[in-house]
Scaffold this active site. Structure first.
Site, PDB file in Angstrom:
ATOM      1  N   GLY A  44      22.255   5.545  14.723  1.00 34.47           N
ATOM      2  CA  GLY A  44      22.614   6.804  15.377  1.00 34.47           C
ATOM      3  C   GLY A  44      24.103   6.939  15.624  1.00 34.47           C
ATOM      4  N   GLY A 123      17.821   2.522   5.720  1.00 35.31           N
ATOM      5  CA  GLY A 123      17.688   2.517   4.263  1.00 35.31           C
ATOM      6  C   GLY A 123      16.809   1.377   3.767  1.00 35.31           C
ATOM      7  N   GLU A 207      26.847 -26.338  26.376  1.00 32.73           N
ATOM      8  CA  GLU A 207      27.179 -26.420  24.945  1.00 32.73           C
ATOM      9  C   GLU A 207      26.575 -27.678  24.330  1.00 32.73           C
ATOM     10  OE1 GLU A 207      28.700 -24.737  22.328  1.00 32.73           O
ATOM     11  OE2 GLU A 207      28.284 -26.583  21.230  1.00 32.73           O
ATOM     12  N   ALA A 274      24.244 -17.194  23.490  1.00 30.64           N
ATOM     13  CA  ALA A 274      25.334 -16.987  22.526  1.00 30.64           C
ATOM     14  C   ALA A 274      25.413 -18.191  21.601  1.00 30.64           C
ATOM     15  CB  ALA A 274      26.655 -16.775  23.271  1.00 30.64           C
ATOM     16  N   HIS A 448      64.773 -10.990  20.542  1.00 33.38           N
ATOM     17  CA  HIS A 448      64.757 -11.657  21.841  1.00 33.38           C
ATOM     18  C   HIS A 448      64.754 -10.599  22.939  1.00 33.38           C
ATOM     19  CE1 HIS A 448      65.604 -14.591  24.948  1.00 33.38           C
ATOM     20  NE2 HIS A 448      66.557 -13.770  25.399  1.00 33.38           N
TER      21      HIS A 448
HETATM   22  P1  NAI Z   1      29.233 -19.487  17.520  1.00 33.50           P
HETATM   23  O1  NAI Z   1      28.605 -20.007  16.284  1.00 33.50           O
HETATM   24  O2  NAI Z   1      30.682 -19.167  17.551  1.00 33.50           O
HETATM   25  O3  NAI Z   1      28.947 -20.509  18.740  1.00 33.50           O
HETATM   26  C1  NAI Z   1      27.643 -20.876  19.132  1.00 33.50           C
HETATM   27  C2  NAI Z   1      27.708 -22.145  19.962  1.00 33.50           C
HETATM   28  O4  NAI Z   1      26.402 -22.402  20.499  1.00 33.50           O
HETATM   29  C3  NAI Z   1      28.091 -23.375  19.161  1.00 33.50           C
HETATM   30  O5  NAI Z   1      29.163 -24.012  19.808  1.00 33.50           O
HETATM   31  C4  NAI Z   1      26.816 -24.218  19.158  1.00 33.50           C
HETATM   32  O6  NAI Z   1      27.076 -25.593  19.127  1.00 33.50           O
HETATM   33  C5  NAI Z   1      26.145 -23.800  20.466  1.00 33.50           C
HETATM   34  N1  NAI Z   1      24.682 -24.024  20.541  1.00 33.50           N
HETATM   35  C6  NAI Z   1      23.763 -23.780  19.566  1.00 33.50           C
HETATM   36  N2  NAI Z   1      22.508 -24.076  20.027  1.00 33.50           N
HETATM   37  C7  NAI Z   1      22.643 -24.495  21.312  1.00 33.50           C
HETATM   38  C8  NAI Z   1      21.699 -24.948  22.331  1.00 33.50           C
HETATM   39  N3  NAI Z   1      20.381 -24.999  22.138  1.00 33.50           N
HETATM   40  N4  NAI Z   1      22.184 -25.320  23.547  1.00 33.50           N
HETATM   41  C9  NAI Z   1      23.526 -25.274  23.789  1.00 33.50           C
HETATM   42  N5  NAI Z   1      24.444 -24.864  22.865  1.00 33.50           N
HETATM   43  C10 NAI Z   1      24.017 -24.470  21.647  1.00 33.50           C
HETATM   44  O7  NAI Z   1      28.337 -18.210  17.896  1.00 33.50           O
HETATM   45  P2  NAI Z   1      28.605 -16.958  18.807  1.00 33.50           P
HETATM   46  O8  NAI Z   1      29.617 -17.230  19.851  1.00 33.50           O
HETATM   47  O9  NAI Z   1      27.238 -16.518  19.212  1.00 33.50           O
HETATM   48  O10 NAI Z   1      29.229 -15.902  17.803  1.00 33.50           O
HETATM   49  C11 NAI Z   1      28.476 -15.441  16.676  1.00 33.50           C
HETATM   50  C12 NAI Z   1      29.372 -14.931  15.578  1.00 33.50           C
HETATM   51  O11 NAI Z   1      30.054 -13.764  15.988  1.00 33.50           O
HETATM   52  C13 NAI Z   1      30.394 -15.954  15.173  1.00 33.50           C
HETATM   53  O12 NAI Z   1      30.393 -16.044  13.771  1.00 33.50           O
HETATM   54  C14 NAI Z   1      31.684 -15.377  15.669  1.00 33.50           C
HETATM   55  O13 NAI Z   1      32.763 -15.712  14.815  1.00 33.50           O
HETATM   56  C15 NAI Z   1      31.421 -13.880  15.682  1.00 33.50           C
HETATM   57  N6  NAI Z   1      32.221 -13.249  16.723  1.00 33.50           N
HETATM   58  C16 NAI Z   1      33.566 -13.198  16.584  1.00 33.50           C
HETATM   59  C17 NAI Z   1      34.348 -12.672  17.569  1.00 33.50           C
HETATM   60  C18 NAI Z   1      35.826 -12.672  17.385  1.00 33.50           C
HETATM   61  O14 NAI Z   1      36.279 -12.837  16.276  1.00 33.50           O
HETATM   62  N7  NAI Z   1      36.612 -12.518  18.439  1.00 33.50           N
HETATM   63  C19 NAI Z   1      33.788 -12.126  18.807  1.00 33.50           C
HETATM   64  C20 NAI Z   1      32.370 -12.263  18.866  1.00 33.50           C
HETATM   65  C21 NAI Z   1      31.636 -12.786  17.846  1.00 33.50           C
END
Ligand code: NAI
Length: 469
Positions: A44, A123, A207, A274, A448
Site C-alpha cells: 500500500g 505479484g 547475544e 533482532a 578545518h
Molecule cells: P544481525 O545478523 O545483524 O544480528 C543478529 C544477532 O543476533 C547476531 O549477533 C547473532 O549472533 C544474534 N543471535 C542469533 N540468535 C540468537 C539467540 N537465540 N540468542 C541470542 N542472540 C542471538 O541481524 P539484525 O540486527 O536483526 O539485522 C538484520 C539485517 O538487517 C542485517 O543484515 C542488517 O545488516 C540489516 N540492517 C541494517 C541496518 C543498517 O545498515 N544500519 C539497520 C537495520 C538492519
C-alpha cells in the site's frame, strides 16, 4: 489494482516485483533508459521495509532521541538552560510517521516523472513472461524479483508486535518500556535498543556470540561495546535465548549461557527480537516456474540472472549483505543489463553503517580478514579526542582506523567509530573506487575544523605520522 489504468493490455519490457530500495530504484532506472516498466507493490506504500518500517523511521527516532540525550546531557555544559525535557511518545511517533509519508509519496512522484506504472497488489509469477496481480495479468519480457526480506523467527519466541516485537513493532511502542530486553547484538538490536535507552528504558541485550555486531573490525567491536555500556546498556554475552514466556503483566526471557551451561531468566516489559532477517519469497510462485533457491535465497549468477531466462533478482532476496544501498546498486545495474548495457556492482566497496551515537561505519576489509588472508598491511589510527571539532561538540569518543597495503600503500579498508562516521566513510569509498593510496588521502586538503580531518590524520598516520596525535 493498477493506477492510471496501467497494467491490463500493456506489454511491458520489465515488471519489477517489490517497491523497496532495490525495486523502485530499478524501475526508475528502467524508465530513464526508455524501457516500458511496471512496479508491483502490495503493502500500500512504496519504499519497502527501508522507508516504511526500517531505515527511515528508525533514523527519525534516533534523531529525536539523540536530541533528548543532548538536551539532558550537554545543554547545561554549554550554558543553555531549559525547563526539564520531557518526551511525548505519541507525538514523536507522529513525527516519525510524517517522515515516512513524505518519503513514500516522493517515490510516487518519481514514478510519474519517469513513466513507471505503479501496480498495487501482491505479484505472483505465472510464467517467465507473466505476473499475476489480483485478477489482472501483466505481460512482460523481463521480471525482476525485488521482494526483500522479513524478520527471522526464533523457536520459543512468539512475536505479537506489542509486547514481543521485531524492528517493526519497536518503532511503534506506545510508551517507553520500563525494561526492554533485546535478543541479538546486531545492527537492529543496537540501533533500536539505544533509541529506547535514550528515552529512558532500562535495556539489556542478550547475544549468542562473545562479540557484538558480528563481522565488524574486532577493535571497533570492543570499543563500541564499551561506549554502549557507558550509555547504560547492559550485555549478556555468549547466551542463547530459548524461550520468551508471556505472563499477565510481564515477560520472562529464558536463556542459557555457554560458559556455565546453566539456565537463566530475565524479566522484561518488552522483548525485541533482532536475530537477523530472511529472504521474503512467499506467494511468489517460484517453484511453479522453476526459479532455483538456495537457503531460502533466490539463486543468481554474477549478473543477477536466475536460472529461468528473463527472470532476474536483486536485493535482500539474493546473497550478500541485506542493505538498502546494496539493493539500490543492484537495481540500477540490472536495469542497465536489461537495456543491453553493462551493469556493475563493486561488492568490495559497500559501506556499512550503524546509526547509533556515536555512529559506526566501515568499508573494505577488516584487520582480521587481512590477517587471515596473509596480506601485509599497515594501520593508520587517529582518535576523535584529538579532533578540534569533535571536542567542541562533546563528540570525541571513537577513532578512525585506516588499513593500507604495507608495500603499495593502497587503501584496503576503513573502520570508524565516532561523530558522523556514516558520512565520513564515503571519502574512503570514493578513494577505494579509484584505487587510491593512503598517501593520496593524506595529501588531499581537508577543511578545518571538520570531523573529516580525522580521516586525513589517519591517512597521515599510515605514512610519516599524524600531526595532531
Ligand atoms: P544481525 O545478523 O545483524 O544480528 C543478529 C544477532 O543476533 C547476531 O549477533 C547473532 O549472533 C544474534 N543471535 C542469533 N540468535 C540468537 C539467540 N537465540 N540468542 C541470542 N542472540 C542471538 O541481524 P539484525 O540486527 O536483526 O539485522 C538484520 C539485517 O538487517 C542485517 O543484515 C542488517 O545488516 C540489516 N540492517 C541494517 C541496518 C543498517 O545498515 N544500519 C539497520 C537495520 C538492519
Amino acid at each position: 489494482m493498477a493506477e492510471d489504468g496501467a497494467g491490463n493490455g500493456t506489454e511491458y519490457d520489465v515488471v519489477v516485483i517489490g517497491g523497496g530500495p532495490g525495486g523502485y530504484v530499478c524501475a526508475i532506472r528502467c524508465g530513464q533508459l526508455g524501457l516500458k516498466v511496471a512496479c508491483v507493490e502490495g503493502r500500500g506504500a512504496l519504499g519497502g521495509t527501508c522507508l516504511n518500517v526500517g531505515c527511515i523511521p528508525s533514523k527519525a527516532l534516533l534523531h529525536a532521541s539523540e536530541l533528548v540525550h543532548e538536551a539532558e546531557g550537554n545543554f547545561a555544559k554549554m550554558g543553555i538552560t531549559a525547563k526539564e525535557v520531557s518526551v511525548d511518545v505519541p507525538k514523536m511517533l507522529e513525527y516519525k510517521d510524517g517522515v515516512i509519508t513524505a518519503n513514500t509519496q516522493g517515490i510516487e512522484f518519481l514514478f510519474k516523472k519517469n513513466k513507471v506504472d505503479y501496480v498495487k497488489g501482491w505479484g505472483e509469477i505465472a510464467s517467465a513472461t507473466e505476473v499475476k496481480v489480483g485478477d489482472q495479468t501483466l505481460k512482460t519480457k523481463n521480471i525482476v524479483i525485488a521482494t526483500g526480506s522479513e524478520p527471522a523467527s526464533l523457536p520459543g519466541v512468539e512475536v505479537d508486535e506489542e509486547r514481543v516485537v521485531t524492528s517493526t513493532g519497536a518503532l511503534e511502542l506506545k510508551s517507553v518500556p520500563k525494561k526492554l530486553v533485546v535478543i541479538g547484538a546486531g545492527v537492529i538490536g543496537l540501533e533500536l535498543g539505544s533509541v529506547w535507552a535514550r528515552l529512558g528504558a532500562e535495556v539489556s541485550v542478550i547475544e549468542f556470540l562473545d562479540v557484538i555486531t558480528p563481522g565488524q573490525d574486532g577493535e571497533v567491536q570492543k570499543h563500541f561495546q564499551r561506549i554502549l555500556k557507558k550509555q547504560g546498556i547492559d550485555f549478556v554475552m555468549g547466551a542463547a535465548v530459548q524461550k520468551v514466556e508471556k505472563l499477565k503483566t510481564k515477560l520472562k526471557v529464558h536463556y542459557q549461557t555457554r560458559k556455565d551451561e546453566k539456565d537463566h531468566e530475565m524479566d522484561a516489559d518488552v522483548v525485541l527480537l533482532a536475530t537477523g532477517r530472511r529472504p521474503y519469497t512467499e506467494g511468489l510462485g517460484l517453484d511453479a516456474v522453476g526459479v532455483e533457491t538456495e537457503k531460502g535465497m533466490v539463486k543468481t549468477d554474477d549478473h543477477w540472472r536466475t536460472n529461468v531466462a528473463g527472470i532476474w533478482a536483486i536485493g535482500d532476496v539474493i546473497a550478500g549483505p541485506m542493505l538498502a544501498h546494496k539493493a539500490e546498486d543492484e537495481g540500477m545495474a540490472v536495469a542497465n543489463e536489461i537495456a543491453g548495457q553493462h551493469g556493475h556492482v563493486n561488492y568490495g566497496v559497500i559501506p556499512g553503517v550503524i546509526y547509533t551515537a556515536p555512529e559506526v561505519a566501515s568499508v573494505g576489509q577488516t584487520e582480521d580478514e587481512l590477517k587471515e588472508a596473509g596480506r601485509k598491511y599497515k594501520i593508520g589510527k587517529f582518535p576523535f579526542m584529538a579532533n578540534g571539532r569533535a571536542k567542541a561538540n562533546f563528540a570525541s569518543e571513537g577513532f578512525v582506523k585506516l588499513l593500507a597495503d604495507a608495500e603499495t600503500d593502497r587503501i584496503l579498508g576503513c573502520h570508524v567509530i565516532g561523530p558522523a562516521a556514516g558520512d565520513l566513510i564515503h571519502e574512503v569509498c570514493v578513494a577505494m573506487e579509484f584505487g587510491a593510496s593512503a598517501e593520496d588521502l593524506a595529501m588531499t586538503c581537508h577543511a578545518h575544523p571538520t570531523f573529516s580531518e580525522a580521516m586525513r590524520e589517519a591517512a597521515l598516520a599510515c605514512g610519516d605520522g599524524a600531526i595532531h596525535a
